[in-house]
Write an enzyme that holds these catalytic residues in place. Structure first.
Site, PDB file in Angstrom:
ATOM      1  N   ARG A  26       6.498  11.014   1.152  1.00 15.80           N
ATOM      2  CA  ARG A  26       6.592  11.987   0.074  1.00 15.80           C
ATOM      3  C   ARG A  26       5.535  11.805  -1.003  1.00 15.80           C
ATOM      4  O   ARG A  26       4.886  12.756  -1.430  1.00 15.80           O
ATOM      5  CB  ARG A  26       7.971  11.921  -0.600  1.00 15.80           C
ATOM      6  CG  ARG A  26       9.034  12.707   0.105  1.00 15.80           C
ATOM      7  CD  ARG A  26      10.367  12.042  -0.057  1.00 15.80           C
ATOM      8  NE  ARG A  26      10.372  10.832   0.740  1.00 15.80           N
ATOM      9  CZ  ARG A  26      10.760  10.776   2.012  1.00 15.80           C
ATOM     10  NH1 ARG A  26      11.208  11.838   2.602  1.00 15.80           N
ATOM     11  NH2 ARG A  26      10.703   9.646   2.688  1.00 15.80           N
ATOM     12  N   HIS A  36       7.764   2.881 -10.502  1.00 16.67           N
ATOM     13  CA  HIS A  36       7.347   4.091  -9.793  1.00 16.67           C
ATOM     14  C   HIS A  36       7.531   5.252 -10.778  1.00 16.67           C
ATOM     15  O   HIS A  36       8.424   6.071 -10.640  1.00 16.67           O
ATOM     16  CB  HIS A  36       8.235   4.260  -8.558  1.00 16.67           C
ATOM     17  CG  HIS A  36       7.718   5.212  -7.523  1.00 16.67           C
ATOM     18  ND1 HIS A  36       6.672   6.082  -7.752  1.00 16.67           N
ATOM     19  CD2 HIS A  36       8.105   5.428  -6.245  1.00 16.67           C
ATOM     20  CE1 HIS A  36       6.457   6.789  -6.655  1.00 16.67           C
ATOM     21  NE2 HIS A  36       7.308   6.408  -5.728  1.00 16.67           N
ATOM     22  N   LYS A  75     -10.428  -7.766   4.400  1.00 12.13           N
ATOM     23  CA  LYS A  75     -11.494  -8.778   4.459  1.00 12.13           C
ATOM     24  C   LYS A  75     -11.443  -9.714   3.264  1.00 12.13           C
ATOM     25  O   LYS A  75     -12.286 -10.590   3.104  1.00 12.13           O
ATOM     26  CB  LYS A  75     -12.864  -8.086   4.487  1.00 12.13           C
ATOM     27  CG  LYS A  75     -13.046  -7.128   5.645  1.00 12.13           C
ATOM     28  CD  LYS A  75     -14.411  -6.462   5.540  1.00 12.13           C
ATOM     29  CE  LYS A  75     -14.577  -5.373   6.577  1.00 12.13           C
ATOM     30  NZ  LYS A  75     -15.771  -4.561   6.335  1.00 12.13           N
ATOM     31  N   ARG A 118      -0.993   3.223  -4.738  1.00 10.60           N
ATOM     32  CA  ARG A 118       0.242   2.516  -4.382  1.00 10.60           C
ATOM     33  C   ARG A 118      -0.144   1.148  -3.841  1.00 10.60           C
ATOM     34  O   ARG A 118      -1.014   1.045  -2.964  1.00 10.60           O
ATOM     35  CB  ARG A 118       1.058   3.280  -3.333  1.00 10.60           C
ATOM     36  CG  ARG A 118       2.201   2.411  -2.780  1.00 10.60           C
ATOM     37  CD  ARG A 118       3.174   3.185  -1.948  1.00 10.60           C
ATOM     38  NE  ARG A 118       3.992   4.053  -2.785  1.00 10.60           N
ATOM     39  CZ  ARG A 118       5.058   4.716  -2.323  1.00 10.60           C
ATOM     40  NH1 ARG A 118       5.414   4.613  -1.058  1.00 10.60           N
ATOM     41  NH2 ARG A 118       5.756   5.483  -3.134  1.00 10.60           N
TER      42      ARG A 118
HETATM   43  C1  NCD Z   1      10.448   4.997  -2.826  1.00  8.57           C
HETATM   44  C2  NCD Z   1       9.393   3.938  -3.050  1.00  8.57           C
HETATM   45  O1  NCD Z   1       8.375   3.933  -2.392  1.00  8.57           O
HETATM   46  O2  NCD Z   1       9.619   3.141  -3.952  1.00  8.57           O
HETATM   47  N1  NCD Z   1      10.008   6.060  -2.047  1.00  8.57           N
HETATM   48  C3  NCD Z   1       9.459   7.124  -2.689  1.00  8.57           C
HETATM   49  O3  NCD Z   1       8.384   7.041  -3.226  1.00  8.57           O
HETATM   50  N2  NCD Z   1      10.159   8.265  -2.737  1.00  8.57           N
HETATM   51  C4  NCD Z   1      11.766   4.482  -2.413  1.00  8.57           C
HETATM   52  C5  NCD Z   1      11.864   3.580  -1.239  1.00  8.57           C
HETATM   53  O4  NCD Z   1      10.889   3.252  -0.577  1.00  8.57           O
HETATM   54  O5  NCD Z   1      13.000   3.184  -0.948  1.00  8.57           O
END
Ligand code: NCD
Length: 306
Positions: A55, A135, A85, A107
């Site tokens: 997502r 997040h 590396k 991320r």
């Molecule tokens: C979440 C995450 O990556 O923290 N996913 C997301 O971005 N909707 C939740 C999860 O991985 O459980």
């Protein structure tokens, strides 16, 4: 420069502004004149993901493309970038900035990675999840969803359940809920997976009511919002842990008629599939809201950058 690093950086006013903008952007999709969406034509976004995502990455990419931007994306940077590396994140980010992106969505598996990246980046960094840290863009879309579904983000009983030790979405959402008035938070988790003391200290300091429990029935009965999360199996040895908190039809029957069930997704076995048909199951609508909020966020970070 406007980075998006942690949920607590957002004021209530700004959250509300971003929600209004998300609404406006969504409406443009139904307009005859779709060209109005081409607001950031010619700009470029990099999405650099060191951890799996469905997502977050796709909705960010789609958000940028809908705004007329171009997107360069790597979905498995841990294995396929020079990190494999031994390159440091700081070196990677400084290099990427040479390729003239307007914004970088990151991320990473390390807590604090987004802040590290921001310290050396010449363009805004959007934190799309940093290890067990935060997040923030998820939390913003979560608040946006609560507002859309219930018409308000004040005076709510919110149950946040699941793996609260490793789940970054729960942590960021707790921060954001504290920006609104008179919410009462219930953290429901196995005793091994409680929410961090940093969050509890923050809530206490800001006068937010909260409790911790493992009594699922009582928590569900009182809730306006049930925010469910999965056990983050990739982050610790969960082999001895039994899945005790599952929402099925029986649990839905305990809940108020007007309550909503949210989940950042992916869902594994903590919400039964049969729940999907219940109109109170808001998690797929929630995922949809994510793209509009991310459009609003990209626009917001770029506004300050000329
Ligand atoms: C979440 C995450 O990556 O923290 N996913 C997301 O971005 N909707 C939740 C999860 O991985 O459980």
């Amino acid at each position: 420069m406007r980075h998006v690093l942690e949920a607590q950086q957002f004021s209530r006013g700004l959250i509300e502004q971003l929600c209004r903008r998300s609404d406006e952007l969504e409406k443009l999709f139904t307009d005859k004149d779709r060209d109005k969406l081409n607001l950031l034509k010619g700009r470029m976004m990099f999405t650099v993901f060191y951890e799996p995502s469905t997502r977050t990455r796709i909705s960010f990419n789609a958000a940028a493309e809908h705004l007329g931007m171009r997107v360069v994306s790597t979905e498995n940077a841990k294995e396929f970038s020079s990190a494999a590396k031994g390159e440091t994140l700081e070196d990677t980010i400084q290099t990427l900035c040479q390729y003239r992106p307007d914004v970088i969505v990151l991320r990473h598996f390390e807590t604090g990675a987004a802040a590290k990246a921001a310290a050396v980046s010449s363009v805004p960094i959007l934190n799309a999840g940093d290890g067990t840290g935060q997040h923030p863009t998820q939390a913003l879309l979560d608040i946006y969803t609560i507002k859309k579904e219930l018409g308000k983000v004040d005076d709510l009983e919110v149950v946040i359940g699941g793996d609260l030790t490793h789940g970054r979405t729960a942590r960021s959402l707790a921060y954001l809920l504290s920006k609104f008035k008179n919410n009462s938070l219930t953290f429901l988790s196995p005793k091994e997976l409680k929410i961090g003391s940093d969050i509890k200290d923050y809530l206490s300091k800001h006068g937010v009511k909260f409790k911790e429990t493992s009594d699922m029935e009582t928590a569900l009965k009182n809730a306006d919002v049930v925010y469910w999360t999965r056990i983050q199996k990739e982050r610790f040895d969960s082999s001895k842990l039994k899945q005790t908190f599952v929402i099925g039809k029986r649990e839905m029957a305990l809940m108020k008629d007007k309550a909503i069930v949210m989940h950042p997704l992916p869902r594994v076995d903590e919400i039964s599939k049969e729940v999907d048909l219940d109109p109170r199951a808001a998690y797929f609508r929630q995922a949809g809201n994510g793209m509009f909020m991310r459009m609003a966020l990209i626009e917001w970070v770029l506004q300050d950058n000329g």
